[in-house]
Scaffold this motif. Structure first.
Motif, PDB file in Angstrom:
ATOM      1  N   HIS A 174      52.131 121.126 111.246  1.00 10.85           N
ATOM      2  CA  HIS A 174      52.842 119.865 111.067  1.00 10.85           C
ATOM      3  C   HIS A 174      52.722 119.413 109.625  1.00 10.85           C
ATOM      4  N   SER A 175      53.713 118.635 109.211  1.00  5.09           N
ATOM      5  CA  SER A 175      53.685 118.040 107.887  1.00  5.09           C
ATOM      6  C   SER A 175      54.004 116.565 108.108  1.00  5.09           C
ATOM      7  N   VAL A 176      52.956 115.743 108.103  1.00  4.39           N
ATOM      8  CA  VAL A 176      53.165 114.322 108.371  1.00  4.39           C
ATOM      9  C   VAL A 176      53.560 113.640 107.062  1.00  4.39           C
ATOM     10  N   VAL A 177      54.622 112.850 107.123  1.00  5.40           N
ATOM     11  CA  VAL A 177      55.026 112.060 105.964  1.00  5.40           C
ATOM     12  C   VAL A 177      54.744 110.597 106.320  1.00  5.40           C
ATOM     13  N   THR A 279      50.455 115.514  98.808  1.00  3.38           N
ATOM     14  CA  THR A 279      49.709 114.496  98.087  1.00  3.38           C
ATOM     15  C   THR A 279      50.108 114.519  96.618  1.00  3.38           C
ATOM     16  N   SER A 280      49.741 113.458  95.912  1.00  5.96           N
ATOM     17  CA  SER A 280      50.175 113.340  94.520  1.00  5.96           C
ATOM     18  C   SER A 280      49.223 114.051  93.585  1.00  5.96           C
ATOM     19  N   GLY A 281      49.793 114.603  92.559  1.00  5.10           N
ATOM     20  CA  GLY A 281      48.978 115.249  91.530  1.00  5.10           C
ATOM     21  C   GLY A 281      49.472 114.839  90.168  1.00  5.10           C
ATOM     22  N   THR A 282      49.226 115.714  89.195  1.00  8.17           N
ATOM     23  CA  THR A 282      49.532 115.374  87.822  1.00  8.17           C
ATOM     24  C   THR A 282      51.026 115.435  87.522  1.00  8.17           C
ATOM     25  N   THR A 283      51.739 116.324  88.184  1.00  7.70           N
ATOM     26  CA  THR A 283      53.163 116.448  87.857  1.00  7.70           C
ATOM     27  C   THR A 283      53.983 115.506  88.733  1.00  7.70           C
ATOM     28  N   GLY A 284      55.278 115.475  88.478  1.00  3.05           N
ATOM     29  CA  GLY A 284      56.164 114.605  89.238  1.00  3.05           C
ATOM     30  C   GLY A 284      56.368 115.063  90.673  1.00  3.05           C
ATOM     31  N   ASP A 321      45.997 104.946 108.044  1.00  2.00           N
ATOM     32  CA  ASP A 321      47.240 105.392 108.657  1.00  2.00           C
ATOM     33  C   ASP A 321      47.149 106.912 108.832  1.00  2.00           C
ATOM     34  N   VAL A 322      47.657 107.396 109.954  1.00  2.00           N
ATOM     35  CA  VAL A 322      47.593 108.841 110.229  1.00  2.00           C
ATOM     36  C   VAL A 322      48.414 109.633 109.201  1.00  2.00           C
ATOM     37  N   GLY A 323      49.284 108.949 108.482  1.00  2.00           N
ATOM     38  CA  GLY A 323      50.074 109.596 107.432  1.00  2.00           C
ATOM     39  C   GLY A 323      49.264 110.045 106.231  1.00  2.00           C
ATOM     40  N   TRP A 324      47.992 109.671 106.160  1.00  2.00           N
ATOM     41  CA  TRP A 324      47.127 110.101 105.058  1.00  2.00           C
ATOM     42  C   TRP A 324      46.034 110.988 105.635  1.00  2.00           C
ATOM     43  N   THR A 427      31.976 107.126 101.886  1.00  2.00           N
ATOM     44  CA  THR A 427      32.290 108.557 101.935  1.00  2.00           C
ATOM     45  C   THR A 427      33.294 108.948 100.860  1.00  2.00           C
ATOM     46  N   TRP A 428      32.877 109.835  99.959  1.00  2.00           N
ATOM     47  CA  TRP A 428      33.810 110.354  98.950  1.00  2.00           C
ATOM     48  C   TRP A 428      34.387 111.677  99.428  1.00  2.00           C
ATOM     49  N   TRP A 429      35.687 111.756  99.374  1.00  2.00           N
ATOM     50  CA  TRP A 429      36.361 113.029  99.647  1.00  2.00           C
ATOM     51  C   TRP A 429      37.825 112.909  99.294  1.00  2.00           C
ATOM     52  N   GLN A 430      38.619 113.914  99.615  1.00  2.00           N
ATOM     53  CA  GLN A 430      40.030 113.953  99.201  1.00  2.00           C
ATOM     54  C   GLN A 430      40.871 114.690 100.232  1.00  2.00           C
ATOM     55  N   THR A 431      42.184 114.550 100.091  1.00  2.00           N
ATOM     56  CA  THR A 431      43.106 115.321 100.924  1.00  2.00           C
ATOM     57  C   THR A 431      42.704 116.804 100.893  1.00  2.00           C
ATOM     58  N   GLU A 432      42.358 117.266  99.713  1.00  2.00           N
ATOM     59  CA  GLU A 432      42.079 118.685  99.526  1.00  2.00           C
ATOM     60  C   GLU A 432      40.775 119.131 100.175  1.00  2.00           C
ATOM     61  N   THR A 433      39.803 118.221 100.311  1.00  2.00           N
ATOM     62  CA  THR A 433      38.499 118.651 100.828  1.00  2.00           C
ATOM     63  C   THR A 433      38.469 118.645 102.359  1.00  2.00           C
TER      64      THR A 433
END
Ligand code: PRX
Length: 667
Positions: A174-177, A279-284, A321-324, A427-433
């Motif tokens: 799934h790809s939740v937006v 998720t957002s990164g450095t580029t557009g 929100d479940v979108g994140w 708690t520190w973490w990220q989408t990527e972790t």
């Protein structure tokens, strides 16, 4: 259960004394009543994990039921695309549903939900499985197969986790937006992931008003080049969900039609993709973070057990929100993998009044509450009387996530929500972790407000300088993670190259096969190993705990006719953490009118969503640039925050800075 009814008897003078005592206190021990029942209480766990790495991660895998045992814990042959629990097979939906029912949990609540208008729904594990199977049957009939990306563009309604689990059952990532994102954001993500299926809804409620989500969907789909089959949930209870035109299906009708169909959970390789999350990164361009079934699910189950201290008997409320990612990991997969009850609320914390959250905690006897500093800062502003008027004694643990929490807010949360009897995990973490990485283990670690805590057992987090050497304790540096962990992202969808350069390019030494993950956060570390995360060091800003790319916002601004150039920075904000400041240069002959400002704001809302709306638009004749023509965002940040300006000597146009500063001051 902890008795906190006596809190109401505390007089105002005692309160003031308590407040000042708390303000001075720098460390807090976990409350004894908590430790006595905690899931993890042995301080030796860190050494055990360290000495037994990577086999220590079997402990996470043990939280799951495997169709086939894995052959090895981690395979580094293709590092940094590490593979976890290789050879193992499992299904995430089976792990979140069927096996709990086999263990007798059929009638236990899996999801409890409350809509903003007050309506409630409860799904027992048995009922949840039934609906997941019925919906999976419908998706299957529509042609969804293992490997097909299904986009879910839904707000906080139970159909979102149901659709996630139905996809997982079929092996379809799934790809939740996030529902707050715009039509354009939906289209970009569907295009990028070649997703041909969409599950969405007609609308939802915010502050009592029905939002027209359906219109956004229709606008978004116009910009998707390929055919899309859509399924629409009827949230508003009118006929609007039927107005989507040909090729769309009614969710309710599909579920009714397939009611009672059994859909076997497809056995997936541990490394098969469970989901994508952009998720957002450095580029557009947002990036599609890819998570794998075995490693991700083990990691969120383990961290929900060790950090959130979840038990199957608990009601857990993670307000994200479940979108994140926080919603994926700790509203859906973590709590359900452990067989707990997860609570979902559709709306805002101040509707109809500012005590809505505390009412919900009281009513649902919530045990574990996990929210973001931005919410805590709003609660503080509204006043302690809102929580004080409710019985929050069911709470056992509090969590914070998404951005740094300052000691003042931490202590307010600890005292006014937790009654000084609940540990607070920052708690520190990220989408990527995938799951939490740096935080205290609540049953063993001393808490230090302001510092997230030490790295979790098995996680090797360090703070280094630009060359990768450790920084002296207390000094600012960059956070890095040295060993891989099961919950880590596997790659960026369709872009292994960007995955390698973005996260592993900075500090790794590929010739030595040494891989170091760089999360793009600044941090400092104390002598005791406690890490304070200072914030992003790339072009990402954090608005109300929402991660936004400045480049994405800038590109929406320069789309406006008459705009020549734009630079976006995050300015300090007392509730949101950061607010969007946009510096805009207009083309010759264009006037900085109110109408122009409105068009800019509208373009950002259309391109990304209302969360990215600029707090301030500053029109300026030029932007401060280095001699190599790079915009000096740091200076623009200084200006936005009314701070001393740093070194301007490297600028090509130092005068620009004073002019902009004056303009911000005048506004
Ligand atoms: O800057 C860090 C901040 O949020 C970023 C990750 O954002 P996202 O991928 O959207 O995931 C948010 C929820 C996990 C990080 O790079 N961040 C997250 N948690 C904390 C934090 N900053 C300080 N303290 C935290 N506890």
């Amino acid at each position: 259960m902890i008795d906190r009814s006596r809190r109401a008897l505390v007089s105002d003078t005692t309160d003031v004394k308590l407040e000042s005592r708390l303000e001075e206190q720098e460390t807090f021990e976990p409350p004894k009543s908590f430790v006595e029942q905690a899931n993890v209480t042995n301080p030796a766990i860190r050494t055990e994990f360290e000495e037994n790495w990577p086999e220590c991660w079997e402990r996470a895998a043990e939280f799951l039921s495997w169709d086939r045992e894995y052959d090895s814990v981690v395979d580094a042959a293709n590092a940094p695309q590490y593979e976890w629990f290789t050879g193992g097979r499992l299904n995430a939906s089976y792990n979140c549903l069927d096996r709990h029912i086999e263990d007798g949990a059929k009638n236990r609540a899996a999801i409890k939900w409350e809509g903003e208008l007050g309506e409630t729904r409860t799904y027992t594990y048995g009922e949840l499985l039934n609906e997941v199977e019925a919906f999976a049957a419908a998706l299957r009939e529509m042609g969804v197969e293992a490997g097909d990306v299904v986009t879910l563009y839904l707000p906080m309604v139970p159909e979102l986790p149901i659709a996630m689990l139905a996809c997982a059952r079929l092996g379809a990532p799934h790809s939740v937006v996030f529902a707050g994102f715009s039509a354009d954001a939906l289209a970009t993500r569907m295009q990028s992931s070649d997703s041909e299926y969409l599950v969405t809804c007609d609308g939802y409620y915010r502050r009592g008003e029905a939002l027209n989500h359906g219109q956004k969907v229709k606008n978004g789909l116009r910009n998707v080049d390929h055919d899309v089959e859509s399924i629409v949930v009827d949230r508003l209870g009118d006929e609007s969900h039927l107005s989507f035109g040909d090729g769309t299906h009614d969710y309710g009708a599909l579920v009714a039609e397939h009611e009672g169909t059994s859909v076997p959970a497809v056995s997936r390789d541990a490394e098969d993709v469970l989901f994508l999350l952009y998720t957002s990164g450095t580029t557009g361009q947002p990036k599609g973070v890819e998570h794998a079934t075995g490693g991700y699910l083990s990691y969120v189950a383990w961290t929900a057990h060790a950090v959130l201290d979840l038990e199957p008997t608990d009601t857990h409320w993670c307000t994200a929100d479940v979108g994140w990612i926080t919603g994926h990991s700790y509203v859906v997969y973590g709590p359900l993998a452990l067989g707990a009850t997860t609570f979902m609320y559709e709306g805002t914390p101040d509707y109809p009044d500012r005590d809505r959250f505390w009412k919900l905690i009281e009513k649902n006897r919530v045990d574990v509450f996990y929210t973001a500093p931005t919410a805590i800062r709003a609660f503080m502003k509204w006043g302690k009387e809102y929580p004080a008027n409710h019985d929050l004694s069911s709470l056992r643990l509090l969590g914070s996530v998404g951005e740094p929490i300052d000691p003042h807010a931490w202590k307010w949360y600890y005292k006014h929500i937790g009654g000084e009897e609940c540990p607070v995990v920052d708690t520190w973490w990220q989408t990527e972790t995938g799951g939490t990485m740096v935080t205290t283990v609540p049953g063993i670690d001393t808490m230090k407000p302001g510092a997230a805590g030490p790295a979790l057992p098995g996680i090797d987090a360090r703070v280094v300088d630009a060359d990768g050497s450790p920084v002296a304790s207390g000094n600012a540096g960059y956070l890095v993670i040295r060993n891989p962990w099961p919950g880590m992202l596997r790659t960026l969808y369709g872009n292994d190259e960007r995955f390698r350069s973005e996260y592993w390019g900075e500090y790794s030494d590929p010739d030595e096969d040494e891989w170091i993950y760089f999360p793009e956060d600044g941090a400092k570390i104390d002598d005791d190993g406690y890490i304070t995360v200072l914030g992003r060091v790339d072009d990402v800003i954090n608005v109300s705990g929402h991660r936004l790319g400045t480049m994405e916002i800038e590109s929406a601004i320069v789309d406006v006719a008459g705009v020549a150039e734009a630079a976006v920075v995050g300015a300090d904000h007392d509730v949101k953490g950061e607010a969007v400041y946009a510096y805009v240069v207009l083309k010759n002959g264009e006037e900085p009118t109110v109408a122009m400002r409105d068009r800019i704001v509208e373009s950002v809302e259309d391109g990304i969503g209302p969360i990215a709306r600029p707090e301030k638009v500053v029109f300026t004749s030029e932007l401060p640039k280095t001699r190599s023509d790079k915009i000096m965002r740091r200076l623009l940040e200084n200006i936005a925050n009314g701070e001393e300006l740093g070194d301007t000597s490297t600028l090509r146009n130092p005068d620009a800075v004073d002019t902009i500063a004056r303009q911000v001051g005048d506004d």
